[in-house]
Structure formats: C-alpha cells, structure tokens
Motif scaffolding. Sequence first.
Motif, PDB file in Angstrom:
ATOM      1  N   ALA A 110     -20.005 -26.608  29.809  1.00 54.18           N
ATOM      2  CA  ALA A 110     -20.280 -27.287  28.538  1.00 54.18           C
ATOM      3  C   ALA A 110     -19.433 -26.699  27.413  1.00 54.18           C
ATOM      4  N   ALA A 111     -19.279 -25.370  27.390  1.00 52.25           N
ATOM      5  CA  ALA A 111     -18.496 -24.728  26.330  1.00 52.25           C
ATOM      6  C   ALA A 111     -17.024 -25.131  26.406  1.00 52.25           C
ATOM      7  N   LEU A 112     -16.473 -25.152  27.609  1.00 48.57           N
ATOM      8  CA  LEU A 112     -15.065 -25.535  27.745  1.00 48.57           C
ATOM      9  C   LEU A 112     -14.864 -27.018  27.502  1.00 48.57           C
ATOM     10  N   ALA A 113     -15.810 -27.833  27.944  1.00 51.25           N
ATOM     11  CA  ALA A 113     -15.715 -29.270  27.659  1.00 51.25           C
ATOM     12  C   ALA A 113     -15.721 -29.496  26.154  1.00 51.25           C
ATOM     13  N   GLN A 114     -16.590 -28.783  25.442  1.00 53.22           N
ATOM     14  CA  GLN A 114     -16.652 -28.900  23.986  1.00 53.22           C
ATOM     15  C   GLN A 114     -15.343 -28.434  23.352  1.00 53.22           C
ATOM     16  N   ARG A 115     -14.785 -27.361  23.894  1.00 54.00           N
ATOM     17  CA  ARG A 115     -13.495 -26.867  23.376  1.00 54.00           C
ATOM     18  C   ARG A 115     -12.410 -27.921  23.537  1.00 54.00           C
ATOM     19  N   VAL A 116     -12.365 -28.568  24.697  1.00 50.89           N
ATOM     20  CA  VAL A 116     -11.385 -29.632  24.921  1.00 50.89           C
ATOM     21  C   VAL A 116     -11.599 -30.759  23.914  1.00 50.89           C
ATOM     22  N   VAL A 117     -12.850 -31.171  23.744  1.00 54.80           N
ATOM     23  CA  VAL A 117     -13.172 -32.258  22.813  1.00 54.80           C
ATOM     24  C   VAL A 117     -12.731 -31.895  21.391  1.00 54.80           C
ATOM     25  N   GLN A 118     -12.869 -30.640  21.015  1.00 53.70           N
ATOM     26  CA  GLN A 118     -12.491 -30.217  19.658  1.00 53.70           C
ATOM     27  C   GLN A 118     -10.983 -30.027  19.506  1.00 53.70           C
ATOM     28  N   VAL A 119     -10.350 -29.444  20.508  1.00 59.78           N
ATOM     29  CA  VAL A 119      -8.925 -29.113  20.429  1.00 59.78           C
ATOM     30  C   VAL A 119      -8.042 -30.342  20.621  1.00 59.78           C
ATOM     31  N   PHE A 120      -8.457 -31.248  21.474  1.00 64.73           N
ATOM     32  CA  PHE A 120      -7.595 -32.368  21.837  1.00 64.73           C
ATOM     33  C   PHE A 120      -7.076 -33.148  20.629  1.00 64.73           C
ATOM     34  N   PRO A 121      -7.945 -33.600  19.717  1.00 65.76           N
ATOM     35  CA  PRO A 121      -7.426 -34.426  18.619  1.00 65.76           C
ATOM     36  C   PRO A 121      -6.600 -33.665  17.578  1.00 65.76           C
ATOM     37  N   VAL A 122      -6.713 -32.351  17.535  1.00 71.45           N
ATOM     38  CA  VAL A 122      -5.965 -31.599  16.516  1.00 71.45           C
ATOM     39  C   VAL A 122      -4.745 -30.873  17.063  1.00 71.45           C
ATOM     40  N   GLU A 123      -4.669 -30.694  18.383  1.00 70.76           N
ATOM     41  CA  GLU A 123      -3.520 -30.005  18.965  1.00 70.76           C
ATOM     42  C   GLU A 123      -2.788 -30.850  20.006  1.00 70.76           C
ATOM     43  N   LEU A 124      -3.509 -31.313  21.009  1.00 73.70           N
ATOM     44  CA  LEU A 124      -2.836 -32.003  22.108  1.00 73.70           C
ATOM     45  C   LEU A 124      -2.391 -33.420  21.743  1.00 73.70           C
ATOM     46  N   ASP A 125      -3.274 -34.207  21.151  1.00 73.54           N
ATOM     47  CA  ASP A 125      -2.884 -35.581  20.840  1.00 73.54           C
ATOM     48  C   ASP A 125      -1.731 -35.635  19.833  1.00 73.54           C
ATOM     49  N   PRO A 126      -1.733 -34.814  18.770  1.00 71.95           N
ATOM     50  CA  PRO A 126      -0.556 -34.825  17.884  1.00 71.95           C
ATOM     51  C   PRO A 126       0.734 -34.433  18.621  1.00 71.95           C
ATOM     52  N   HIS A 127       0.620 -33.496  19.546  1.00 72.32           N
ATOM     53  CA  HIS A 127       1.765 -33.097  20.364  1.00 72.32           C
ATOM     54  C   HIS A 127       2.265 -34.293  21.183  1.00 72.32           C
ATOM     55  N   PHE A 128       1.328 -35.002  21.805  1.00 74.61           N
ATOM     56  CA  PHE A 128       1.702 -36.196  22.569  1.00 74.61           C
ATOM     57  C   PHE A 128       2.403 -37.218  21.670  1.00 74.61           C
ATOM     58  N   CYS A 129       1.875 -37.425  20.480  1.00 73.66           N
ATOM     59  CA  CYS A 129       2.457 -38.420  19.563  1.00 73.66           C
ATOM     60  C   CYS A 129       3.883 -38.051  19.173  1.00 73.66           C
ATOM     61  N   VAL A 130       4.131 -36.767  18.924  1.00 74.00           N
ATOM     62  CA  VAL A 130       5.499 -36.320  18.606  1.00 74.00           C
ATOM     63  C   VAL A 130       6.423 -36.626  19.780  1.00 74.00           C
ATOM     64  N   GLU A 131       5.971 -36.336  20.987  1.00 68.98           N
ATOM     65  CA  GLU A 131       6.786 -36.633  22.167  1.00 68.98           C
ATOM     66  C   GLU A 131       7.024 -38.134  22.296  1.00 68.98           C
ATOM     67  N   GLU A 132       5.983 -38.917  22.124  1.00 70.59           N
ATOM     68  CA  GLU A 132       6.086 -40.364  22.302  1.00 70.59           C
ATOM     69  C   GLU A 132       6.992 -41.010  21.259  1.00 70.59           C
ATOM     70  N   GLN A 133       6.992 -40.476  20.052  1.00 66.15           N
ATOM     71  CA  GLN A 133       7.790 -41.060  18.974  1.00 66.15           C
ATOM     72  C   GLN A 133       9.186 -40.450  18.859  1.00 66.15           C
ATOM     73  N   GLY A 134       9.443 -39.428  19.656  1.00 72.17           N
ATOM     74  CA  GLY A 134      10.732 -38.753  19.589  1.00 72.17           C
ATOM     75  C   GLY A 134      11.443 -38.749  20.924  1.00 72.17           C
ATOM     76  N   ILE A 135      11.145 -37.738  21.734  1.00 74.38           N
ATOM     77  CA  ILE A 135      11.932 -37.565  22.959  1.00 74.38           C
ATOM     78  C   ILE A 135      11.748 -38.697  23.962  1.00 74.38           C
ATOM     79  N   LEU A 136      10.573 -39.311  23.996  1.00 69.20           N
ATOM     80  CA  LEU A 136      10.407 -40.418  24.956  1.00 69.20           C
ATOM     81  C   LEU A 136      11.224 -41.632  24.541  1.00 69.20           C
ATOM     82  N   LEU A 137      11.365 -41.854  23.254  1.00 67.68           N
ATOM     83  CA  LEU A 137      12.242 -42.951  22.796  1.00 67.68           C
ATOM     84  C   LEU A 137      13.693 -42.656  23.154  1.00 67.68           C
ATOM     85  N   LEU A 138      14.089 -41.410  22.956  1.00 71.79           N
ATOM     86  CA  LEU A 138      15.444 -40.987  23.312  1.00 71.79           C
ATOM     87  C   LEU A 138      15.689 -41.180  24.812  1.00 71.79           C
ATOM     88  N   LEU A 139      14.709 -40.766  25.614  1.00 72.58           N
ATOM     89  CA  LEU A 139      14.853 -40.905  27.063  1.00 72.58           C
ATOM     90  C   LEU A 139      14.866 -42.367  27.500  1.00 72.58           C
TER      91      LEU A 139
END
Length: 131
Positions: free
Chosen positions: A37-66
Amino acid sequence: MKRHPDLLQLSREHHGALKLARDARRAAASGDAREIAALAQRVVQVFPVELDPHFCVEEQGILLLLAQAGQHELVARTLADHAELRRLALALATPDADTLLHFADLLGAHVRFEEREVFEAAQASLDTHTA
C-alpha cells in the motif's frame, strides 16, 4: 557513452525511475500489505509530478525527432509503454501486489529500453542535426 546535452536531464531522471521500480518490486515481493500500500501510494503521488512530465517531454521532443527520422517502431513501443505505465499508475490507487509488480517490471524494462535503444537513436539524430 557521453549523452547529447538535450538528453542529459532525461537520462538523469531515469535513475529515479529505476529506484522507484526497484522499491516497488521489493514491496510487491514482500507480501506485506502495508508495504504494498505504501509503495502503491508513492507511485500514485510521484507519477503525475515526475514520471508523466518526463514522458511528455520525451513525447513532444525526442519521439517527434525519431518519427521524422523514420524510427516508427521505437516511437510506437515507447508510446505503448507510456500508455501502459499511465494505466498501471492509475490502477494503483487501489493497492495490489500484482499490479505493483507489473508496474515495477515494466518501468525498469522501459528505462533500459530507452537508454539502450531510444536514446541511442535520438543521440545519432541529434548529432546529425548539430554537426
């Protein structure tokens, strides 16, 4: 390998993602409902502030280039991984060991895939454009 300056921050962020994947894998394997439960909560909290923004940068930058460079298979797999990781992160609002383990395994594999294949292809494209 020395990373192109446009990839350095993304590559650094992968270290945190690998740590999260490792911690999630350990919690899922523990069988301890509180750890899960603690790690699931950590994922839920971290994902929108760290991982999803990282994904968006990749999707709007290097994936377009590729995509422009014709690397459609790399782009498609990356986007599919991002979509599945987003789905799993949302599902972890209800903690579950199997979902947490699936998230951990996919996140770890995804980071390794990006570092070894996506970023290598992006590096080659970026070097070509800046040469």
